[in-house]
Scaffold this motif. Structure first.
Motif, PDB file in Angstrom:
ATOM      1  N   PRO A  76       0.818  -1.209   0.000  1.00 17.57           N
ATOM      2  CA  PRO A  76       0.000   0.000   0.000  1.00 17.57           C
ATOM      3  C   PRO A  76       0.860   1.270   0.000  1.00 17.57           C
ATOM      4  O   PRO A  76       2.013   1.249   0.450  1.00 17.57           O
ATOM      5  N   ALA A  77       0.284   2.352  -0.490  1.00 10.19           N
ATOM      6  CA  ALA A  77       1.012   3.616  -0.574  1.00 10.19           C
ATOM      7  C   ALA A  77       1.275   4.165   0.825  1.00 10.19           C
ATOM      8  O   ALA A  77       0.387   4.154   1.677  1.00 10.19           O
ATOM      9  N   PRO A  78       2.482   4.659   1.087  1.00 13.34           N
ATOM     10  CA  PRO A  78       2.797   5.212   2.406  1.00 13.34           C
ATOM     11  C   PRO A  78       2.175   6.593   2.580  1.00 13.34           C
ATOM     12  O   PRO A  78       1.849   7.276   1.606  1.00 13.34           O
ATOM     13  N   SER A  79       1.999   7.013   3.830  1.00 14.40           N
ATOM     14  CA  SER A  79       1.474   8.346   4.103  1.00 14.40           C
ATOM     15  C   SER A  79       2.453   9.430   3.672  1.00 14.40           C
ATOM     16  O   SER A  79       2.055  10.507   3.240  1.00 14.40           O
ATOM     17  N   THR A  80       3.742   9.141   3.797  1.00 12.37           N
ATOM     18  CA  THR A  80       4.784  10.076   3.369  1.00 12.37           C
ATOM     19  C   THR A  80       5.294   9.632   2.005  1.00 12.37           C
ATOM     20  O   THR A  80       5.736   8.492   1.844  1.00 12.37           O
ATOM     21  N   PRO A  81       5.265  10.515   1.001  1.00 10.02           N
ATOM     22  CA  PRO A  81       5.628  10.085  -0.350  1.00 10.02           C
ATOM     23  C   PRO A  81       7.114   9.808  -0.499  1.00 10.02           C
ATOM     24  O   PRO A  81       7.950  10.419   0.168  1.00 10.02           O
ATOM     25  N   ASP A  82       7.440   8.881  -1.385  1.00 13.88           N
ATOM     26  CA  ASP A  82       8.823   8.597  -1.758  1.00 13.88           C
ATOM     27  C   ASP A  82       9.253   9.680  -2.741  1.00 13.88           C
ATOM     28  O   ASP A  82       8.728   9.776  -3.850  1.00 13.88           O
ATOM     29  N   SER A  83      10.210  10.524  -2.362  1.00 14.28           N
ATOM     30  CA  SER A  83      10.603  11.664  -3.194  1.00 14.28           C
ATOM     31  C   SER A  83      11.268  11.233  -4.497  1.00 14.28           C
ATOM     32  O   SER A  83      11.341  12.022  -5.441  1.00 14.28           O
ATOM     33  N   THR A  84      11.737   9.980  -4.571  1.00  8.47           N
ATOM     34  CA  THR A  84      12.309   9.512  -5.836  1.00  8.47           C
ATOM     35  C   THR A  84      11.218   9.189  -6.855  1.00  8.47           C
ATOM     36  O   THR A  84      11.477   9.142  -8.053  1.00  8.47           O
ATOM     37  N   VAL A  85       9.994   8.981  -6.346  1.00 13.83           N
ATOM     38  CA  VAL A  85       8.851   8.698  -7.216  1.00 13.83           C
ATOM     39  C   VAL A  85       8.004   9.953  -7.415  1.00 13.83           C
ATOM     40  O   VAL A  85       7.501  10.214  -8.512  1.00 13.83           O
ATOM     41  N   VAL A  86       7.838  10.742  -6.359  1.00 18.26           N
ATOM     42  CA  VAL A  86       7.010  11.955  -6.397  1.00 18.26           C
ATOM     43  C   VAL A  86       7.930  13.169  -6.271  1.00 18.26           C
ATOM     44  O   VAL A  86       8.322  13.545  -5.170  1.00 18.26           O
ATOM     45  N   PRO A  87       8.314  13.806  -7.380  1.00 17.24           N
ATOM     46  CA  PRO A  87       9.220  14.954  -7.327  1.00 17.24           C
ATOM     47  C   PRO A  87       8.554  16.148  -6.631  1.00 17.24           C
ATOM     48  O   PRO A  87       7.328  16.313  -6.695  1.00 17.24           O
ATOM     49  N   PRO A  88       9.331  17.005  -5.983  1.00 20.27           N
ATOM     50  CA  PRO A  88       8.752  18.144  -5.268  1.00 20.27           C
ATOM     51  C   PRO A  88       8.195  19.201  -6.219  1.00 20.27           C
ATOM     52  O   PRO A  88       8.711  19.417  -7.317  1.00 20.27           O
ATOM     53  N   ALA A  89       7.156  19.873  -5.744  1.00 24.13           N
ATOM     54  CA  ALA A  89       6.565  20.992  -6.489  1.00 24.13           C
ATOM     55  C   ALA A  89       6.946  22.333  -5.881  1.00 24.13           C
ATOM     56  O   ALA A  89       6.964  23.352  -6.574  1.00 24.13           O
ATOM     57  N   ILE A  90       7.257  22.343  -4.573  1.00 25.96           N
ATOM     58  CA  ILE A  90       7.515  23.583  -3.841  1.00 25.96           C
ATOM     59  C   ILE A  90       8.964  23.582  -3.361  1.00 25.96           C
ATOM     60  O   ILE A  90       9.379  22.710  -2.591  1.00 25.96           O
ATOM     61  N   ALA A  91       9.738  24.568  -3.826  1.00 25.97           N
ATOM     62  CA  ALA A  91      11.165  24.643  -3.497  1.00 25.97           C
ATOM     63  C   ALA A  91      11.375  24.934  -2.012  1.00 25.97           C
ATOM     64  O   ALA A  91      10.481  25.440  -1.316  1.00 25.97           O
TER      65      ALA A  91
END
Length: 602
Positions: A432-447
């Motif tokens: 199942p998907a974790p509550s905290t996203p994996d940043s290697t899969v979900v790139p950041p939108a806010i610097a």
């Protein structure tokens, strides 16, 4: 041959001694057994007496704690409200001047100890003992670090003493804790979930055995998790085992809870029913708290984007739009994307006249990048370099222009934002998907350095993940923050959004009947399916809680998204707020459920 009598040994004296020894031994054993039994009986009576005395002492402490939670919280508000009213009527600034003068601290304590019931007395049945309890408030103080224009935070300690007596046995228990009180205007991102209307649609009601049961729909159930303060003004329904880890406050005197035996919604002020058993994280559900009002538009944010006065909350005029965007003073504003400036210096935020077909937020090195497609189909790319203090703008196929300074953090669309998203995913999430996203899969939108508020006069449709470069769960000192405000429409999770969508930020939809809604979920003909969860790290404030998932009151969802709402702890007490994010309009007092610190037996 027989021996003479005088030569035979005598045995009569030995037999007598042996008999006496056996008798003495039996007597000693009997005495020991009797003594042991008597001692064990006395020990049993002593143990029972001590246990009864302790139970009575704990009962007094428990009763006093209930007093703190209910009467203490309510009357603390009453004691402090005159100070708040006096301060609100003055011209003082809560960012620099105390709402409660230090010279009044002793008076506040005296009033609290006077108006709150401070003693209890309990008598056990069958004359098995008595107990007494005492509550004392002490050490009223202010958190100097909490001073802001919105208000201030104060604390008061409490000490609970309970003494239990059973026969000659006495036990004493002392516990202590702290009551937190926020005085002033509370920013609307103080709650992980705040709603004027909980979304329950009440139907026909009947009364059985003195209890009211209703038909209806729209509830929070099993699978919904809220890791932060939650507040509803009215129309809240609960079923199954939703989780409110910081407790739940409700302005109305009752809530609706699913009752499996009655197969209806019970109208109740209770914490649970036979089959609705929310997890309140030890804080409980508290009724009849202050009503929290929400803003009905985003004109203040629109004016901030133009570089105007955000304190003016009336509708934007064509004249001020034209002047701020460099057009003629009496024009009809042209569709497009603008960064208001004076000469070559930025003077406002980012202003979009008309609908925005797409707003993509992304990070490029140290730059915050905005890629905006306006209603005419023109793409404008804005790169903000906080380190160099420059803003680079490129419209369509034109040449880039560079301005000094950076936008003030407010992006506003004078229309709707049809798509708001971050970069596309780079693979598949774990299952199942974790509550905290994996940043290697979900790139950041806010610097990392970006503090941004995205607002519009109409709907905002989230069509992709919106995450921070620095996750505050792992970096409590992170500066990046995002606000999303729909002035008079919905904030939608669009049909093009991914399963298990991730959003970090504060969401607000305060217009009547509006909130955070899953688009198309109420279309019975749509083959929607289960989409995982809305993983929100931040806060949600809405006028009416909207439909995000469909399922059974006793089971899991089968259609749409579950709520997985986690609170950004930086938001507590206004520690971090998106630019131009509103606060409550009413200056008041909010007393939070007390937290126990110590427990000891004396």
């Amino acid at each position: 041959m027989p021996r003479p009598e005088s030569t035979m040994p005598s045995t009569q004296g030995f037999a007598l001694i042996s008999a006496l020894a056996v008798m003495i031994l039996i007597t000693l054993i009997t005495f020991t057994l009797v003594t042991t039994s008597t001692s064990e009986l006395m020990q049993t009576n002593s143990s029972q007496g001590l246990m009864r005395a302790r139970a009575l002492a704990e009962a007094s402490v428990a009763e006093q704690y209930a007093t703190v939670m209910n009467e203490g919280v309510t009357k603390a508000n009453q004691v402090l409200l005159p100070y708040v009213d006096t301060f609100a009527a003055s011209s003082q600034d809560a960012a620099s001047s105390p709402i409660v003068p230090s010279s009044s601290y002793s008076s506040v304590l005296a009033q609290l100890n006077s108006v709150v019931t401070t003693t209890t007395a309990i008598t056990a049945p069958e004359s098995m003992g008595t107990s007494s309890g005492k509550l004392v408030f002490q050490n009223f103080r202010v958190d100097l670090g909490s001073f802001s224009k919105a208000g201030q935070t104060y604390y008061v300690d409490y000490v609970l003493n309970g003494q239990g007596k059973s026969l000659k046995f006495v036990r004493n228990i002392t516990t202590s804790g702290t009551l937190r009180l926020i005085l002033g205007r509370t920013y609307l991102n103080q709650y992980v979930l705040l709603a004027d209307d909980g979304g329950f649609n009440r139907g026909n009601c009947t009364t059985k055995n003195g209890k009211t049961y209703c038909e209806g729909g729209g509830y929070f159930g099993t699978g919904s998790t809220f890791d932060g303060p939650v507040h509803f003004n009215r129309n809240l329904a609960l079923a199954g085992t939703p989780v409110f880890q910081y407790g739940l406050t409700v302005a109305s005197p009752t809530t609706y809870m699913w009752d499996c035996q009655a197969k209806a919604w019970a109208v109740t002020a209770a914490q649970t029913t036979d089959c609705t058993k929310p997890d309140y994280g030890g804080y409980g559900q508290q009724h009849v708290t202050d009503t929290v009002d929400l803003p009905k538009n985003a004109f203040s944010q629109g004016r901030a984007a133009l570089g105007g006065d955000p304190q003016k909350t009336g509708a934007l005029t064509n004249s001020e739009i034209c002047l701020a965007t460099g057009q003629k003073s009496n024009c009809t504003p042209a569709t497009g994307v603008y960064v208001p400036s004076s000469g070559s210096t930025v003077t406002g935020g980012i202003f979009i006249q008309g609908d925005a077909k797409d707003v993509q937020l992304s990070v490029e090195g140290t730059n915050q990048v905005y890629t905006i497609v306006d209603a005419a189909g023109v793409t404008t790319v804005i790169k903000v370099n906080a380190t160099a203090n420059t803003t680079t703008i490129k419209k369509g196929n034109g040449q880039p222009s560079v301005l000094q300074g950076v936008p003030n953090g407010q992006l506003y669309a004078n229309g709707s934002i049809q798509s708001l998203r971050g970069p596309a995913r780079r693979g598949q999430l774990a299952n199942p998907a974790p509550s905290t996203p994996d940043s290697t899969v979900v790139p950041p939108a806010i610097a990392e350095q970006t503090q941004l508020n995205v607002a519009s006069s109409g709907d905002i449709r989230i069509q992709g993940d919106l995450t921070y470069e620095k996750n505050p769960n792992q970096n409590p000192d992170a500066k990046n923050v995002l606000g999303i405000i729909s002035g008079q429409g919905q904030v939608l999770v669009g049909q093009g959004a991914p399963n298990d969508v991730y959003v970090m930020g504060s969401i607000l939809a305060g217009a009547d009947g509006k909130g955070l809604k899953v688009e198309g979920i109420d279309n019975g003909a749509a083959n929607y399916g289960y989409r995982g969860k809305v993983h929100l790290l931040g806060s949600l404030a809405e006028a009416t809680d909207q439909l995000r998932g469909v399922g059974s009151v006793t089971g899991a969802l089968v259609k749409g998204y579950d709520d997985d709402f986690k609170y950004d702890k930086r938001f507590l007490n206004g520690g971090v707020v998106p630019p131009y994010f509103p606060a409550t309009t009413k200056f008041g007092v909010t007393a939070f459920i007390p937290q126990q610190r110590t427990w000891e037996e004396q």
